[in-house]
Design an enzyme around this catalytic site. Structure first.
Site, PDB file in Angstrom:
ATOM      1  N   HIS A  45       0.838  -1.267  -0.076  1.00 58.45           N
ATOM      2  CA  HIS A  45       0.115   0.111   0.010  1.00 58.45           C
ATOM      3  C   HIS A  45       0.920   1.311  -0.021  1.00 58.45           C
ATOM      4  CE1 HIS A  45      -3.496  -2.112   0.213  1.00 58.45           C
ATOM      5  NE2 HIS A  45      -3.328  -2.823   1.529  1.00 58.45           N
ATOM      6  N   ARG A  70       7.229  -5.556   3.218  1.00 60.25           N
ATOM      7  CA  ARG A  70       5.749  -6.185   2.888  1.00 60.25           C
ATOM      8  C   ARG A  70       5.452  -6.145   1.384  1.00 60.25           C
ATOM      9  NH1 ARG A  70      -0.297  -4.590   4.992  1.00 60.25           N
ATOM     10  NH2 ARG A  70       0.212  -2.611   4.020  1.00 60.25           N
ATOM     11  N   ASP A  84      16.768 -10.713  -2.142  1.00 59.49           N
ATOM     12  CA  ASP A  84      17.798 -10.457  -3.016  1.00 59.49           C
ATOM     13  C   ASP A  84      17.966  -9.020  -3.069  1.00 59.49           C
ATOM     14  OD1 ASP A  84      17.937 -12.991  -3.940  1.00 59.49           O
ATOM     15  OD2 ASP A  84      17.099 -12.527  -6.026  1.00 59.49           O
ATOM     16  N   GLU A 146      -5.726 -11.560   8.129  1.00 58.99           N
ATOM     17  CA  GLU A 146      -6.211 -10.236   8.008  1.00 58.99           C
ATOM     18  C   GLU A 146      -7.793 -10.507   7.196  1.00 58.99           C
ATOM     19  OE1 GLU A 146      -3.963  -7.134   6.094  1.00 58.99           O
ATOM     20  OE2 GLU A 146      -3.055  -8.472   4.652  1.00 58.99           O
ATOM     21  N   ASP A 172      -7.985  -4.544   7.407  1.00 62.31           N
ATOM     22  CA  ASP A 172      -8.542  -5.733   6.976  1.00 62.31           C
ATOM     23  C   ASP A 172      -9.214  -6.691   7.408  1.00 62.31           C
ATOM     24  OD1 ASP A 172      -8.094  -4.981   4.193  1.00 62.31           O
ATOM     25  OD2 ASP A 172      -5.885  -5.205   4.206  1.00 62.31           O
TER      26      ASP A 172
HETATM   27  C1  3PY Z   1      -4.454  -3.681   7.736  1.00 63.05           C
HETATM   28  O1  3PY Z   1      -4.728  -3.005   8.571  1.00 63.05           O
HETATM   29  O2  3PY Z   1      -5.256  -4.373   6.940  1.00 63.05           O
HETATM   30  C2  3PY Z   1      -2.993  -3.786   7.174  1.00 63.05           C
HETATM   31  O3  3PY Z   1      -2.793  -4.502   6.439  1.00 63.05           O
HETATM   32  C3  3PY Z   1      -2.200  -2.397   7.488  1.00 63.05           C
HETATM   33  O4  3PY Z   1      -1.591  -1.878   6.375  1.00 63.05           O
HETATM   34 MG    MG Z   2      -4.254  -5.286   5.308  1.00 61.27          MG
END
Ligand code: 3PY
Ligand code: MG
Length: 263
Positions: A45, A70, A84, A146, A172
């Site tokens: 994100h 991430r 890498d 999530e 999420d």
């Molecule tokens: C969430 O809160 O879903 C996340 O992945 C944070 O970036």
């Molecule tokens: Mg998320």
């Protein structure tokens, strides 16, 4: 190669990190020169692309801060490229099943344990061929819980060999539970968080939580999470700017109370 954050998690010690969504070199360098145990460059994100990793990770090399990335999805090619480029671990979003967790682990480990292809540009540069002997043990594979499905399968995901930590994406997860994003006192959210933490405890992996503010991070640490982000670069910037604006009575309360989820 040595991963000091992973060592902390294995010893049951807590670590605090910062989330990097911005592309600026000096911002990343500044955070890495503070006392954060780790920083996470967010390709899902954040505003960063792969090419930013190529300057931002070297910029923090030599500090005590562990570079994590991430990735945008559970993809062996993307995970391999992040490692890498010098990441000491990856955080893989939206992991829903034990099979998906195993895919993430396989992408992080060289044969015969996994299927990572060999070409660790920064690892070899910094550690020589010793990188190849240590990477399977020192690269952290972190999977995010999530979604509703991820929560349903959390015990099996936590037990998947090679998963070093589960990391909760709280917003999420709210969507996954069908509750309002940010409704963290909702009993369904509280129960889900407890279930994920217990699954980590039973499996012996670290329990992580995306805190986008110091308050959220504090509460996650108090609940026993050991792998917690204490904020995002953009929130640190915004909060600092807000407190500067707050010295003026001309600032609208609307501006001061704008909600944020870290972005
Ligand atoms: C969430 O809160 O879903 C996340 O992945 C944070 O970036
Ligand atoms: Mg998320």
């Amino acid at each position: 190669m040595k991963n000091s954050s992973l060592e902390k998690w294995r010893n049951g010690e807590s670590s605090i990190g910062a989330w990097i969504s911005l592309t600026d070199l000096h911002t990343a360098e500044t955070l890495a020169h503070m006392d954060f145990d780790w920083v996470c460059f967010d390709l899902q994100h954040g505003l960063l692309s792969y090419s930013h990793l190529l300057t931002l990770i070297p910029a923090i090399t030599g500090t005590d801060t562990t570079p994590l990335v991430r990735v945008s999805k559970n993809d062996a090619g993307e995970i391999g490229r992040a490692l890498d480029a010098g990441a000491h671990g990856v955080i893989v979003p939206m992991v829903n099943s034990v099979e998906e967790a195993e895919m993430a682990v396989a992408a992080c480990r060289y044969p015969p344990v996994g299927g990572r292809s060999c070409g660790p540009m920064r690892g070899i540069l910094l550690s020589g061929v010793e990188y190849l002997a240590t990477a399977n043990d020192q690269v952290a594979c972190i999977v995010m819980i999530e979604t509703h499905e991820g929560l349903k399968n959390v015990e099996a995901i936590a037990r998947a060999p090679g998963v070093d930590a589960l990391f909760i994406g709280p917003i999420d997860l709210c969507y996954g539970l069908g509750i309002t994003p940010g409704d963290f006192s909702n009993p369904r959210f509280v129960l889900a968080v407890e279930t994920i933490k217990e699954a980590c405890k039973a499996a012996g992996c670290a329990a992580g939580f995306f805190g986008y503010s110091a308050e959220l991070a504090r509460s996650a640490l108090d609940q026993g999470f050991t792998f917690v982000s204490a904020g995002t670069d953009i929130n640190f910037f915004r909060e600092g700017a807000k407190s500067a604006l707050g010295i003026s009575s001309a600032v609208s309360t609307l501006e001061m109370s704008k909600p944020s989820v870290g972005y």
